[in-house]
Design an enzyme around this catalytic site. Structure first.
Site, mmCIF file in Angstrom:
data_model
loop_
_atom_site.group_PDB
_atom_site.id
_atom_site.type_symbol
_atom_site.label_atom_id
_atom_site.label_comp_id
_atom_site.label_asym_id
_atom_site.label_seq_id
_atom_site.Cartn_x
_atom_site.Cartn_y
_atom_site.Cartn_z
ATOM 1 N N ASN A 152 0.835 -1.202 0.000
ATOM 2 C CA ASN A 152 0.000 0.000 0.000
ATOM 3 C C ASN A 152 0.867 1.249 0.000
ATOM 4 O O ASN A 152 2.010 1.213 0.474
ATOM 5 C CB ASN A 152 -0.912 0.009 1.228
ATOM 6 N N CYS A 173 -5.356 -7.049 -3.386
ATOM 7 C CA CYS A 173 -5.774 -6.710 -2.032
ATOM 8 C C CYS A 173 -6.439 -7.924 -1.401
ATOM 9 O O CYS A 173 -6.711 -8.924 -2.062
ATOM 10 C CB CYS A 173 -6.729 -5.509 -2.075
ATOM 11 N N HIS A 174 -6.725 -7.835 -0.120
ATOM 12 C CA HIS A 174 -7.351 -8.951 0.602
ATOM 13 C C HIS A 174 -8.860 -8.769 0.754
ATOM 14 O O HIS A 174 -9.536 -9.661 1.255
ATOM 15 C CB HIS A 174 -6.760 -9.092 2.013
ATOM 16 N N HIS A 204 -9.870 -0.416 -1.948
ATOM 17 C CA HIS A 204 -10.400 -0.053 -0.638
ATOM 18 C C HIS A 204 -11.706 0.732 -0.729
ATOM 19 O O HIS A 204 -12.332 0.992 0.295
ATOM 20 C CB HIS A 204 -9.379 0.738 0.202
#
Length: 440
Positions: A152, A173-174, A204
């Protein structure tokens, strides 16, 4: 067999997850694994751990090598097929601490500070020069490798790589793969599966645009009803109120957590309205606490891992599935961060967007989404402004671009005057001296 280079291998737990997944994937078990880091202690610990993992779950079928420091970086990368990026330039101390403590002097409070806001801007500015070096080395010794970025701020770093280097890059991303299941659990819903979902936006802040059960029934009316019920009377300990407020005000659930999204806008962290912190249960200074917990947990687990007492269960991280799809030519679908180029009609073409992607031996192939609901695109654009200006600052080395990125950050600009924003940026440039290139 493929070669996988892990940049930032001292991120031991994450290396365990990604490389453990690799070792549990038939097509990847015999890979050459190159571990690279600039910290000799963390590199050695990760090497011991990954070697033990290879022995315990993979019958020593992979080849594990370690490479320390900048002089060995090209050898670590040479002939790689995949490069996993999990670096943290400046670590928790001194840089993350600086990202939080200097803004506090101006009354600017943050929760995570790794993706947007003043913390995200400076995290990007000290990381992009390192990625530039990676890209130059990759162009020389593994130009066809796929760069899997987990670092990030995702959209800024991936966007830089996609626009300014010739390296095929996708940001991972997770949050996408657990978005819908998290929402169903929070709302106490158990619809008939498999669910059909459509997720798109930016990292996000991608939105769950469509959600249907196995029979094709739209779940959003019930989602919105239950979200409003929880907001009106939150259960004790319920922490995801910011995202539910997104549902009530904007109509859609967002991929990343409330502690993240609390600082991506001008609505929730406001000095003039301190009661909002309690109302929405916003964990200020959450990332520093999280870092300390992770450091303590690693210190507690180190002896076990170094002694070889390590195993692994396959995770939901995308990396190994992408590698497997490329190696076997069996297509895999995932949520990836890629350059827009018309994928989302009402977002800028040079933005890095998070959309469904297909991958096979031909590489990453993003899906065209079309238009987002206008409110979703509008929210995304407030963040994209900061992302694009931060990239411009890193490329031009102009202080005025840093100032402009901070001025357009929704949270920073809602709290501070223009003069204070400029002064804060100058203070952070000075505090990060040695971690940033010279700006003029």
């Amino acid at each position: 067999m493929p070669k996988i280079t892990f940049m930032g291998a001292g991120s031991t737990i994450f290396a365990k997850n990604v490389l453990g997944d690799v070792m549990l994937t038939d097509a990847l078990r015999e890979s050459e694994i190159a571990l690279y880091d600039i910290d000799p202690v963390r590199l050695e610990e990760s090497f011991i751990m990954v070697t033990a993992l290879n022995r315990n779950i993979n019958e020593n079928r992979a080849t594990v090598k370690k490479y320390l420091g900048v002089p060995m970086r090209r050898e670590a990368l040479r002939d790689a097929d995949f490069v996993v990026d999990a670096i943290q330039v400046g670590l928790y101390e001194p840089c993350t601490v600086t990202d939080f403590e200097v803004p506090k002097k101006y009354g600017l409070r943050q929760t995570i500070a790794d993706t947007l806001g003043i913390g995200g801007i400076f995290r990007a500015l000290r990381t992009i020069p390192v990625l530039q070096d990676f890209a130059e080395d990759m162009s020389a010794v593994c130009p066809r490798a796929i760069f899997l970025n987990y670092t990030n701020p995702m959209a800024i770093l991936s966007g830089y790589m996609q626009r300014y280097t010739g390296i095929e890059t996708v940001g991972l991303c997770h949050s996408v793969q657990v978005c819908t299941s998290t929402l169903m659990k929070e709302l106490g819903m158990d619809p008939k599966r498999p669910l059909r979902e459509k997720i798109a936006g930016i990292n996000h802040m991608a939105f769950l645009l469509e959600c249907e059960d196995a029979d094709g029934n739209d779940l959003y009316p019930e989602i919105r009803r239950r979200a409003c019920e929880i907001l009106d009377n939150p259960p004790e300990g319920f922490k995801d109120l910011v995202r539910l407020e997104y549902i009530r005000r904007f109509g859609y659930y967002v991929t990343e957590s409330s502690e993240h999204n609390a600082e991506y806008n001008c609505f929730f962290i406001k000095d003039k309205y301190p009661e909002l912190i309690d109302r929405y249960r916003i964990p200020l200074d959450e990332y520093p606490r999280r870092c300390v917990r992770q450091i303590n947990r690693w210190n507690a687990d180190r002896e076990l891992y170094v002694a070889g007492d390590v195993s692994h269960t396959k995770t939901s991280e995308y990396a190994c599935y992408i590698m497997e799809a490329v190696v076997t030519n069996r297509p895999y679908c995932f949520g990836g961060n890629v350059l827009n180029r018309g994928l989302i009609d009402n977002l800028p073409d040079n933005a890095c967007v998070e959309v469904p992607c297909l991958v096979n031996k031909l590489g990453i192939q993003p899906t065209q989404v079309g238009r987002l609901p206008e409110i979703c695109a509008a929210m995304n654009r407030t963040n994209i402004n900061v992302q694009l200006l931060t990239i411009e600052a890193a490329v031009t080395r102009k202080k005025e671009c840093i100032y402009q990125a901070a001025m357009l950050d929704p949270h920073t600009s809602a709290e501070l005057s223009i003069d204070d924003i400029v002064s804060l940026c100058d203070d952070l440039i000075e505090a990060h001296r040695g971690w940033l290139p010279e700006y003029h």
